[in-house]
Design a protein around this motif. Structure first.
Motif, short mmCIF file in Angstrom:
data_model
loop_
_atom_site.label_atom_id
_atom_site.label_comp_id
_atom_site.label_asym_id
_atom_site.label_seq_id
_atom_site.Cartn_x
_atom_site.Cartn_y
_atom_site.Cartn_z
N LYS A 70 -45.74 35.47 26.30
CA LYS A 70 -46.73 34.71 25.54
C LYS A 70 -46.17 34.24 24.20
O LYS A 70 -45.29 34.87 23.60
CB LYS A 70 -47.98 35.56 25.30
CG LYS A 70 -48.73 35.96 26.56
CD LYS A 70 -49.93 36.84 26.22
CE LYS A 70 -50.70 37.23 27.47
NZ LYS A 70 -51.86 38.12 27.15
N LEU A 71 -46.72 33.12 23.72
CA LEU A 71 -46.44 32.60 22.39
C LEU A 71 -47.71 32.78 21.56
O LEU A 71 -48.73 32.17 21.84
CB LEU A 71 -46.08 31.11 22.45
CG LEU A 71 -45.02 30.68 23.48
CD1 LEU A 71 -44.85 29.16 23.46
CD2 LEU A 71 -43.70 31.38 23.21
N ILE A 72 -47.66 33.65 20.57
CA ILE A 72 -48.86 34.01 19.82
C ILE A 72 -48.76 33.54 18.37
O ILE A 72 -47.78 33.84 17.68
CB ILE A 72 -49.12 35.52 19.87
CG1 ILE A 72 -49.36 35.96 21.33
CG2 ILE A 72 -50.32 35.89 19.00
CD1 ILE A 72 -49.63 37.44 21.49
N GLY A 73 -49.77 32.81 17.92
CA GLY A 73 -49.82 32.30 16.56
C GLY A 73 -50.53 33.27 15.62
O GLY A 73 -51.38 34.06 16.03
N ILE A 74 -50.18 33.18 14.34
CA ILE A 74 -50.77 33.99 13.28
C ILE A 74 -51.19 33.05 12.16
O ILE A 74 -50.37 32.26 11.67
CB ILE A 74 -49.77 35.04 12.76
CG1 ILE A 74 -49.31 35.97 13.89
CG2 ILE A 74 -50.38 35.84 11.61
CD1 ILE A 74 -48.15 36.87 13.50
N SER A 75 -52.44 33.11 11.74
CA SER A 75 -52.95 32.17 10.74
C SER A 75 -52.46 32.44 9.32
O SER A 75 -52.55 31.58 8.45
CB SER A 75 -54.48 32.18 10.75
OG SER A 75 -54.97 33.47 10.41
N ARG A 76 -51.91 33.60 9.09
CA ARG A 76 -51.43 33.98 7.76
C ARG A 76 -50.21 33.13 7.36
O ARG A 76 -49.28 32.94 8.14
CB ARG A 76 -51.07 35.46 7.77
CG ARG A 76 -50.66 36.08 6.45
CD ARG A 76 -50.71 37.60 6.60
NE ARG A 76 -50.08 38.32 5.51
CZ ARG A 76 -50.15 39.63 5.36
NH1 ARG A 76 -50.83 40.36 6.25
NH2 ARG A 76 -49.56 40.25 4.35
N THR A 77 -50.18 32.61 6.14
CA THR A 77 -49.06 31.83 5.64
C THR A 77 -48.02 32.77 5.04
O THR A 77 -48.29 33.46 4.07
CB THR A 77 -49.51 30.81 4.57
OG1 THR A 77 -50.50 29.95 5.15
CG2 THR A 77 -48.35 29.98 4.07
N MET A 78 -46.78 32.75 5.62
CA MET A 78 -45.78 33.74 5.20
C MET A 78 -44.39 33.14 4.97
O MET A 78 -43.44 33.88 4.71
CB MET A 78 -45.71 34.88 6.21
CG MET A 78 -47.01 35.67 6.34
SD MET A 78 -46.88 37.17 7.35
CE MET A 78 -46.88 36.48 9.01
N ILE B 70 -52.30 26.87 12.03
CA ILE B 70 -52.11 27.83 13.12
C ILE B 70 -53.31 28.76 13.20
O ILE B 70 -53.76 29.30 12.19
CB ILE B 70 -50.83 28.67 12.91
CG1 ILE B 70 -49.62 27.75 12.65
CG2 ILE B 70 -50.59 29.59 14.10
CD1 ILE B 70 -49.30 26.81 13.77
N GLN B 71 -53.81 28.96 14.41
CA GLN B 71 -54.90 29.91 14.63
C GLN B 71 -54.34 31.22 15.21
O GLN B 71 -53.24 31.26 15.77
CB GLN B 71 -55.93 29.33 15.60
CG GLN B 71 -56.61 28.06 15.13
CD GLN B 71 -55.82 26.81 15.47
OE1 GLN B 71 -55.19 26.72 16.52
NE2 GLN B 71 -55.86 25.83 14.59
N ASP B 72 -55.14 32.28 15.08
CA ASP B 72 -54.76 33.58 15.64
C ASP B 72 -55.08 33.59 17.14
O ASP B 72 -56.14 34.05 17.55
CB ASP B 72 -55.53 34.71 14.94
CG ASP B 72 -55.15 34.82 13.47
OD1 ASP B 72 -53.96 34.95 13.18
OD2 ASP B 72 -56.07 34.76 12.63
N ARG B 73 -54.15 33.08 17.93
CA ARG B 73 -54.38 33.00 19.37
C ARG B 73 -53.08 32.71 20.12
O ARG B 73 -52.05 32.44 19.50
CB ARG B 73 -55.39 31.90 19.69
CG ARG B 73 -54.93 30.48 19.33
CD ARG B 73 -55.93 29.45 19.79
NE ARG B 73 -55.59 28.08 19.40
CZ ARG B 73 -54.81 27.27 20.12
NH1 ARG B 73 -54.26 27.70 21.26
NH2 ARG B 73 -54.56 26.04 19.72
N GLU B 74 -53.17 32.73 21.43
CA GLU B 74 -52.03 32.37 22.26
C GLU B 74 -51.95 30.85 22.38
O GLU B 74 -52.97 30.17 22.48
CB GLU B 74 -52.17 33.00 23.64
CG GLU B 74 -51.01 32.70 24.58
CD GLU B 74 -51.20 33.30 25.97
OE1 GLU B 74 -50.40 32.96 26.86
OE2 GLU B 74 -52.15 34.08 26.15
N PHE B 75 -50.75 30.33 22.38
CA PHE B 75 -50.52 28.90 22.52
C PHE B 75 -49.71 28.64 23.79
O PHE B 75 -48.87 29.45 24.19
CB PHE B 75 -49.74 28.34 21.32
CG PHE B 75 -50.55 28.22 20.06
CD1 PHE B 75 -51.00 26.99 19.62
CD2 PHE B 75 -50.87 29.36 19.31
CE1 PHE B 75 -51.73 26.87 18.45
CE2 PHE B 75 -51.61 29.26 18.15
CZ PHE B 75 -52.06 28.01 17.71
#
Length: 298
Positions: free
Chosen positions: A201-209, A143-148
């Motif tokens: 919007k659907l926003i991704g976060i690159s952090r694994t949580m 997952i990248q830090d961006r809108e999908f």
């Protein structure tokens, strides 16, 4: 006062997993009011006792609603039951065999969403946990830090349920109300994520949580012909509502899955199941032929 966030946990025969699940939720470094909705779908093991033991020590900012169903509802009806009990401004999810790995998970996602009122849903990277070496320790989806886009989400199936925080008003969307009519739909979360795309919007976060346990009892683990037939129904529902590129993808997935399912059913001499896949193949054959010709011409 309504809680800031409602966390939904679905449990079924998760006695070996539910303890870690609830510990990971209770460890959240979040000072706001949290509503925890646990729906135990008539487990036949010691899941009920494990849940009661853990919720007895819930942090002060948690209001726990525990439902131990006397009869099994099934995964999708149980999920819809839980959604109706949620009162928070935001919804978060963590099925009973999965768990969160970062104490800041809720804070990170809610801060992002509070700062972006046009964001309907956030999700992040998730790690696989499994006794199978081909899965264990690997990322569920990068997952990248961006809108999908909704098309990306549907094409690649990259949102894991345990990573999601979304606005509760998605449940009031036309998309959600229309596409949840069938209580037997498989992968109920896909319906919800696509509905969110119609409200923001659907926003991704690159952090694994979060961690996703991949095991034989999981709904998405392994290959099952009856599950594939239910998956066809899900894709048909999605395609009929969203149309456009998503419908093309849905038709293609139904056709491809049905060709494989038909072949496997024939090898197993399961004529009734083969006939059901043949129905889908014939239903989608003309649409897919036109699509393949157009793609080849370009």
């Amino acid at each position: 006062m309504h809680p800031k966030v409602s966390i939904i946990v679905l449990a079924y025969n998760h006695q070996d997993f539910i303890g870690k699940n609830l510990e990971s939720i209770f460890m959240q470094d979040f000072e706001g009011n949290i509503e925890l909705i646990i729906c135990n779908d008539a487990s036949t093991d010691n899941t009920d006792a494990k849940i009661r033991q853990k919720i007895a020590d819930a942090p002060a900012n948690f209001k726990v609603k525990y439902f131990n169903h006397p009869k099994n509802l099934g995964a999708t009806p149980n999920f819809y039951f839980a959604l109706k009990k949620a009162t928070g401004e935001f919804l978060a999810f963590c099925e009973g065999d999965d768990y969160w790995t970062d104490a800041a998970k809720l804070s990170v996602q809610l801060k992002l969403m509070d700062g972006n009122p046009d964001c309907a849903l956030t999700f992040h990277q998730v790690i696989n946990v499994s006794t199978h070496s081909e899965y264990d320790g690997k990322i569920f989806a990068e997952i990248q830090d961006r809108e999908f886009s909704a098309t990306e989400i549907y094409r690649h199936w990259i949102i894991h349920t345990a990573s999601v925080v979304m606005r509760r008003d998605v449940l009031e969307s036309d998309a959600f109300k229309v596409t949840v009519r069938d209580p037997n739909l498989l992968y109920f979360d896909t319906i919800l994520f696509l509905a969110a795309s119609t409200t923001g919007k659907l926003i991704g976060i690159s952090r694994t949580m979060s961690a996703y346990r991949r095991h034989e009892q999981g709904i998405s683990f392994g290959h099952n012909l009856n599950k594939d037939l239910r998956h066809n129904t899900l894709d048909q529902t999605i395609g009929e509502y969203y149309k456009g590129k998503i419908k093309i993808l849905a038709d293609w997935q139904i056709f491809s899955r049905s060709r494989l399912g038909f072949s496997l059913a024939i090898k197993k001499r399961n004529i009734m199941t083969a006939a059901k896949f043949l129905f889908w193949i014939l239903k989608k054959y003309k649409i897919l032929t036109i699509y393949i010709i157009k793609k080849w011409q370009h």
